[in-house]
Design an enzyme around this catalytic site. Structure first.
Site, short mmCIF file in Angstrom:
data_model
loop_
_atom_site.label_atom_id
_atom_site.label_comp_id
_atom_site.label_asym_id
_atom_site.label_seq_id
_atom_site.Cartn_x
_atom_site.Cartn_y
_atom_site.Cartn_z
N HIS A 17 46.44 44.21 49.63
CA HIS A 17 48.14 44.01 50.13
C HIS A 17 48.59 45.28 50.56
O HIS A 17 49.35 45.35 51.66
CB HIS A 17 48.97 43.52 48.91
N ASP A 28 56.82 43.23 49.60
CA ASP A 28 55.45 42.28 49.46
C ASP A 28 56.12 40.98 48.83
O ASP A 28 57.24 40.71 48.26
CB ASP A 28 54.51 42.82 48.61
N THR A 39 51.23 38.43 52.95
CA THR A 39 50.19 38.87 53.09
C THR A 39 49.05 37.62 53.61
O THR A 39 47.87 37.99 53.66
CB THR A 39 49.34 39.96 52.07
N GLN A 91 32.42 46.02 53.84
CA GLN A 91 32.52 44.33 54.48
C GLN A 91 32.87 44.61 56.17
O GLN A 91 32.17 44.01 56.82
CB GLN A 91 33.67 43.89 53.63
N HIS A 114 34.46 34.04 50.26
CA HIS A 114 35.43 33.71 49.17
C HIS A 114 36.62 33.01 49.97
O HIS A 114 37.73 32.53 49.39
CB HIS A 114 35.81 34.48 48.05
N ASN A 158 42.37 38.20 53.97
CA ASN A 158 42.01 39.52 54.90
C ASN A 158 40.71 39.31 55.25
O ASN A 158 40.40 39.65 56.60
CB ASN A 158 42.23 40.56 53.96
N SER A 159 39.73 39.00 54.47
CA SER A 159 38.48 38.57 54.77
C SER A 159 38.32 37.56 55.86
O SER A 159 37.39 37.91 56.88
CB SER A 159 37.51 38.21 53.58
N GLU A 214 44.56 31.56 46.32
CA GLU A 214 44.78 30.40 47.13
C GLU A 214 43.48 30.23 48.05
O GLU A 214 43.49 29.56 49.01
CB GLU A 214 45.95 31.00 48.04
N GLN A 215 42.19 30.77 47.66
CA GLN A 215 41.20 30.65 48.53
C GLN A 215 40.68 29.23 48.74
O GLN A 215 40.50 28.88 49.79
CB GLN A 215 40.18 31.60 47.88
#
Length: 481
Positions: free
Chosen positions: A16, A118, A140, A350, A365, A369-370, A389-390
């Site tokens: 974040h 945030d 985010t 990454q 996952h 962001n990923s 929340e994935q």
């Protein structure tokens, strides 16, 4: 005339903080009169924040207009008896006096124009109200998840529905943010469990009270979700400003000692031949699950780079660590048998890995962001969500957008990462990897197109997110006290 100044308050989570700082850079780049003060709430568990902020202060080209203030931590005895479900929000709220003090020590050369808080720091809106300035939110996650929060709160507050009844349910919801019905099993546990849903409801009520919400997403990927919110009532203006990414590192890398070795290994691999497995800063698996992954990789025959982390001790929320001896958790002889095609590492750089031309797929996952990083580099995803929340993101990527294949979309360790879900089998994992690495698949083609759209949205003047950032600045300046 004094220059406008925004105060950013990111959540004490590395992902974040990074995206909030990148958003701040973009804003001051667009408007040369704007300055930003970023207040740093130190995480209890992530020690790399200090080094990251020091590096930013030294390297950012806007050091004269972006200022960082490290807030001291409140006394730990004040937090000792807080219920775990409320710990994070209470920890953030305990910083209110420190935030207030920091704001009063600001430069008199600028005028405080508003707070940008945030999504997990909404209690700081109280201070903005006290100071007579507007509050904005930096969200985010994605637009669809923002819409889900509004949707569930409407069910709860206006239709008197107990959303905790969806926990473990096989039902489907007519969620307006998606074209497809949303399975209840794709709902994040944090928004439907009895001990946490009241906290989420309060968060959503505060979201409705803000002057505007910046979302780390872009129009081209979430046009349907954005349109659905345009018809909803009592929702602030939404500004899709993503993908906001830290592509240069800027001191965030936890360790560079192994990066050269990893990149050198990738240099020796054919283009688009390597499947990359990485599950985020809190992603890890028990030994039985690790064995299944290893066997699936070996049987698939594909080249692989696997970021394998050691789980946190039971009953704790500390992040995973690297194994001192990988052989203790992998099948006997696995490393020797796969030495020509695979590499098992601990922490992974990454962004550098996803940017490498040898990478052909990402077992992820589905953290947002990923996901944005993978889209940026055009790397298709095999969805294996782990927490937060994935699983919702995974459903969106697989079913709504066609940018991912499924490994196990309803795999979920729960809010506190303490529950080990059923084992995902060798067959399920192998099927996902084989589908992911198919060279001419629809998923790969769609990801390439979306990658191009993501770059046009954010880096080109006239791009949708560039325009949205300009709109946000105009909104802020129009609301100056």
């Amino acid at each position: 005339m004094k220059k406008p100044e925004l105060v950013f308050i990111p959540a004490p989570v590395m992902g974040h903080l990074i995206s909030a700082v990148e958003a701040a850079k973009l804003l001051v780049d667009i408007n040369d009169r704007l300055s930003i003060t970023v207040l740093i709430i130190k995480p209890l568990l992530e020690s790399e924040v200090t080094g990251y902020v020091q590096s930013l202060s030294a390297t950012t080209s806007f050091s004269d207009r972006i200022r960082f203030i490290d807030l001291p931590q409140p006394p730990k005895d004040e937090l000792a008896h807080i219920p775990r479900a409320k710990f994070f929000t209470t920890y953030v709220e305990s910083h209110k006096p420190l935030v207030k003090e920091a704001i009063f020590t600001r430069s008199e050369e600028s005028v405080l124009t508003g707070f940008v808080v945030d999504m997990f720091c909404l209690s700081m809106m109280d201070l903005a109200t006290e100071l007579g300035v507007p509050s904005y939110v930096f969200f985010t996650s994605n637009v669809a998840f923002l819409g889900l929060l509004f949707y569930l709160q409407t069910l709860q507050d206006e239709q008197n529905m107990d959303v905790s009844e969806f926990d473990g349910s096989d039902s489907e919801l007519p969620f307006p943010g998606f074209v497809n019905p949303l399975p209840a099993k794709a709902l994040p546990t944090s928004v439907i469990q009895k001990d946490s849903s009241p906290i989420i409801s309060e968060m959503v009520r505060r979201l409705r009270q803000t002057e505007g919400i910046m979302v780390n997403s872009f129009v081209e990927i979430e046009s349907h979700a954005l349109e659905s919110l345009s018809y909803a009532e009592n929702i602030p203006p939404i500004f899709p400003v993503g993908p906001i990414l830290n592509l240069k590192g800027d001191g965030h890398d936890q360790s560079c000692s192994g990066e050269f070795d990893v990149m050198q290994w990738l240099d020796d691999q054919p283009p688009s031949s390597v499947v990359f497995l990485c599950f985020g800063s809190m992603g890890s698996f028990g030994e039985d699950q690790v064995q299944e992954i290893a066997r699936a990789l070996e049987q698939s025959g594909h080249r692989f780079l696997w970021s394998l982390r050691k789980p946190q001790p039971k009953g704790t929320i500390s992040p995973p660590t690297d194994y001192s001896n990988l052989e203790e958790v992998l099948p006997e002889g696995f490393l020797d048998r796969t030495v020509e095609i695979g590499k098992v590492i601990g922490w992974a750089p990454q962004v550098s890995v996803l940017a490498h031309p040898a990478i052909g797929g990402f077992v992820s996952h589905c953290g947002w962001n990923s996901t944005l990083e993978s889209i940026w580099f055009g790397v298709p995803i095999a969805a294996w969500p782990v927490y937060a929340e994935q699983q919702f993101n995974a459903f969106q990527l697989v079913k709504e957008l066609g940018l991912a294949v499924e490994i196990k979309m309803d795999y979920n360790k729960g809010l506190r990462l303490e529950i080990e879900p059923p084992i995902v089998t060798v067959e399920e994992i192998k099927r996902g990897i084989v589908g992911l690495m198919e060279p001419e698949s629809d998923v790969r083609k769609k990801m390439k197109v979306m990658s191009e759209k993501s770059r046009k949205a954010s880096v080109k003047k006239g791009g949708s997110s560039y325009s949205s950032l300009q709109d946000f600045i105009g909104h802020v300046l129009g609301n100056m006290p």
